[in-house]
Scaffold this active site. Structure first.
Site, PDB file in Angstrom:
ATOM      1  CG  ASP A 383      31.743 -43.580 -22.541  1.00 14.02           C
ATOM      2  OD1 ASP A 383      30.798 -43.468 -21.732  1.00 14.02           O
ATOM      3  OD2 ASP A 383      31.936 -42.790 -23.481  1.00 14.02           O
ATOM      4  CG  ASP A 443      31.030 -36.814 -26.181  1.00 14.51           C
ATOM      5  OD1 ASP A 443      31.108 -36.514 -24.976  1.00 14.51           O
ATOM      6  OD2 ASP A 443      30.253 -36.230 -26.959  1.00 14.51           O
TER       7      ASP A 443
END
Length: 663
Positions: A383, A443
């Site tokens: 992330d 994602d």
């Protein structure tokens, strides 16, 4: 005899103006009152419209319309005229926003009036400045803030910029300019204009025999409905009566759809009755006009900027409580830098600083960004783009600080340590080894922007090559034949083969998780931006088509958390998916050469943004957030129907992109 020298004589002038439906009302008395030194004050007696039995033939029957606001507190044009004389807080308003279409001859100069209490106002029409004018309260009308401008046929973008001391304030509208001459009304139409929550707004219009809008028609329209829905009537307003006179050749009525089938009718003497039928559960409403006249993105972003400027002055965020969402009692749920959402709050502040130039927001953004800088060394997370890209990335873009540059490059270096050349993708999670050997989630497309930034900053092609490989392999394996996306693909890290195609946050392995589709749309849009490879543009278009043509997309374009969840109309929405989608569409439309598709993307994005800006989706429990009704992970019963910081981040980004497009 009494001594009147000790008495104070107070004279209050009660002011009366004509109905707001007239654009020719005179407010000359406002300038005259400023030259009456004996005048203590003035008041406007019919502040709000009121019902009366003596006016059955008014445009809104049985309503005295001399107020400056309607009965539902909607501000009329006259409200802003009085405001420009009677208030100290800086304001600027382009006159005539209740009349979205103007008319005249080609190249004829039309007067554009601006009411403001600012010392100077600049007018911009279709990107061209028509100069600044100084306000003179004695120069009637509009205190001298009036320009003669030749509008072009079709849509025109008008913006006014007011300056008062150090404060800058703007107003902007779109208006149509019609040069075609019309005859007598021959046709009555009834179309859906827009949807806001559970209300669908219908617009009745009249046209002549050649299909030209009759802009000065005064026909009286009688609205009615059959079916499950209920018309919003008996309000005594210009949009809340079953019987209304046309203004600007149109009349509006709202329908509470009650999740059912309804047929709305519009009737006028001498014309064929118009009907419009809707089935809220099976139809997608696509016939809507541009509603930018009724929605001002700059106003919304200004309010948000002011909100967070005030919040920065009275609260303190520490490194262990960076806003993410709320707890059950409505209090703030904060996180530390290791959380994947830790960069969004400071990233949003950077966007708000970019728009407002408030130094308080810049200082707050710098401080909270510093909390996540250490994540540049964290190699156990994929992330990095979410955490560092949104915070440090925006900081570097706006400040060009070499410190931020070094963090971006180091973060990208750390991120590509998770790349497996055999698989061709960056690994997502390190947890759940019992489920997956090498999971890659959709994602992860969002983290590729960080790699492109590092490539541009260093010239090292390894960052570029990893991004391309990840995008290509994801495009090959993540998408079904209908262009919907799986959430998780599990690979064999030794030979690169696909082992499983799963979900983690969707309803089922073969369902369509809403936010996953939004991530894909955004990700392949940015891939085309950075590479100009048409295959990525085509992929983004395919995802957009899947989203907006899906039979379970709600009419207001705010998706349920999964398009294939059971008992869909009882499921929670996911505002975060809508915000991400809107922002992606506004970038994507810039790469589209097909005018029809470009308009469709732009209008869908605008519609989403307007709906999200409504009271229905406004977060009221906690001051750190803007939007509510996001869904984090429904299967885990985690963060359902709550505000989420990344929803706010992409919403603000979308607003900023919309304003830049308008400008």
């Amino acid at each position: 005899m009494k001594n009147f020298n000790s008495c104070l004589l107070i004279l209050i002038i009660l002011t009366c103006c004509n109905s707001m439906f007239s654009q020719t009302s005179n407010w000359w008395h406002l300038k005259e009152q400023e030259n009456m030194p004996w005048l203590t004050g003035t008041a406007y007696w019919p502040f709000k419209d009121f019902s009366t039995p003596t006016r059955p033939d008014n445009p809104v029957p049985y309503v005295n319309q001399k107020g400056v606001i309607e009965r539902d507190f909607t501000k009329k044009e006259s409200f802003f005229v009085f405001q420009s004389y009677w208030t100290e807080k800086p304001m600027v308003h382009i006159y005539g926003q209740t009349w979205p279409t103007r008319w005249g001859d080609k190249d004829e100069k039309k007067m554009i009036k601006v009411y403001s209490n600012c010392a100077n106002v600049e007018l911009i029409v279709n990107g061209k400045s028509y100069g600044s004018k100084k306000r003179n309260s004695q120069n009637y009308p509009a205190a001298g803030l009036r320009w003669l401008v030749a509008l072009k046929e079709g849509k025109n973008y008008i913006k006014a910029i007011g300056k008062k001391s150090k404060t800058v304030i703007t107003d902007e509208i779109w208006v149509d300019y019609q040069t075609e001459i019309w005859g007598n009304p021959k046709e009555l139409t009834l179309n859906v204009k827009r949807q806001a929550g559970d209300t669908i707004w219908f617009q009745a219009q009249v046209f002549d025999a050649k299909g030209v809008k009759c802009l000065d028609a005064k026909n009286v329209i009688d609205f009615d409905v059959a079916g499950d829905g209920e018309l919003i009537i008996n309000q005594g307003t210009s949009r809340g009566c079953s019987k209304l006179q046309l203004y600007n050749g149109r009349a509006l009525i709202g329908l509470l759809h009650n999740n059912g089938k309804s047929t709305v009718s519009a009737k006028s003497n001498g014309l064929k009755t118009a009907f419009n039928s809707i089935d809220i559960k099976s139809e997608t409403l696509t016939k809507h006009d541009s509603f930018l006249n009724e929605f001002n993105a700059s106003d919304v972003l200004t309010k948000i900027s002011n909100k967070y400027k005030d919040l920065a002055a009275k609260t303190k965020i520490d490194s262990t409580h960076i806003p993410r969402t709320i707890k059950e009692d409505g209090s703030l749920k904060g996180v530390n830098s290791r959380d994947w959402t830790s960069g969004f709050f400071s990233g949003m502040l950077w966007y708000l600083y970019e728009y407002s130039k408030y130094p308080e927001l810049k200082s707050e953004a710098i401080e909270i960004t510093s909390f996540v800088e250490k994540e540049q060394y964290n190699g156990v997370t994929h992330d990095m783009g979410f955490k560092i890209g949104s915070s440090v990335g925006n900081g570097y873009r706006l400040m060009n600080d070499i410190h931020y540059k070094d963090i971006l490059v180091k973060s990208a270096e750390t991120l590509i340590t998770r790349f497996n050349p055999t698989v061709g993708c960056i690994r997502s999670w390190d947890h759940s080894d019992d489920k997956w050997g090498y999971p890659v989630i959709i994602d992860n497309m969002m983290n590729l922007e960080l790699l492109f930034e590092a490539y541009k900053l260093t010239g090292n092609k390894k960052f570029y090559d990893v991004a391309l490989s990840h995008a290509d392999v994801t495009m090959k394996n993540h998408f079904r034949k209908d262009n919907s996306s799986y959430h998780v693909i599990d690979y064999n890290p030794v030979n690169g083969n696909v082992v499983k195609k799963n979900t983690h946050q969707g309803y089922s392995h073969e369902s369509i998780w809403a936010r996953g589709q939004a991530w894909g749309l955004y990700g392949y849009t940015l891939m085309y931006r950075e590479t100009k490879d048409v295959k990525y543009l085509e992929q983004a278009n395919k995802i957009a088509a899947l989203i907006f043509k899906h039979e379970n997309m709600p009419n207001d374009l705010i998706p349920y958390w999964d398009y294939l969840a059971p008992n869909l109309y009882e499921q929670p929405r996911d505002v975060s998916a809508a915000a991400i989608t809107a922002s992606a569409l506004l970038e994507l439309q810039g790469y589209i050469t097909n005018d029809k598709l470009k308009k469709e993307y732009t209008e869908n994005a605008k519609k989403i943004i307007e709906i999200l800006s409504s009271d229905q989706f406004s977060e009221k429990r906690n001051e750190y957030f803007i939007l509510n009704q996001s869904t984090g992970s429904f299967p885990s019963n985690s963060e359902v129907n709550v505000p989420l910081v990344y929803a706010d981040y992409y919403f603000v980004e979308a607003l900023l992109r919309l304003i830049k497009i308008n400008n």
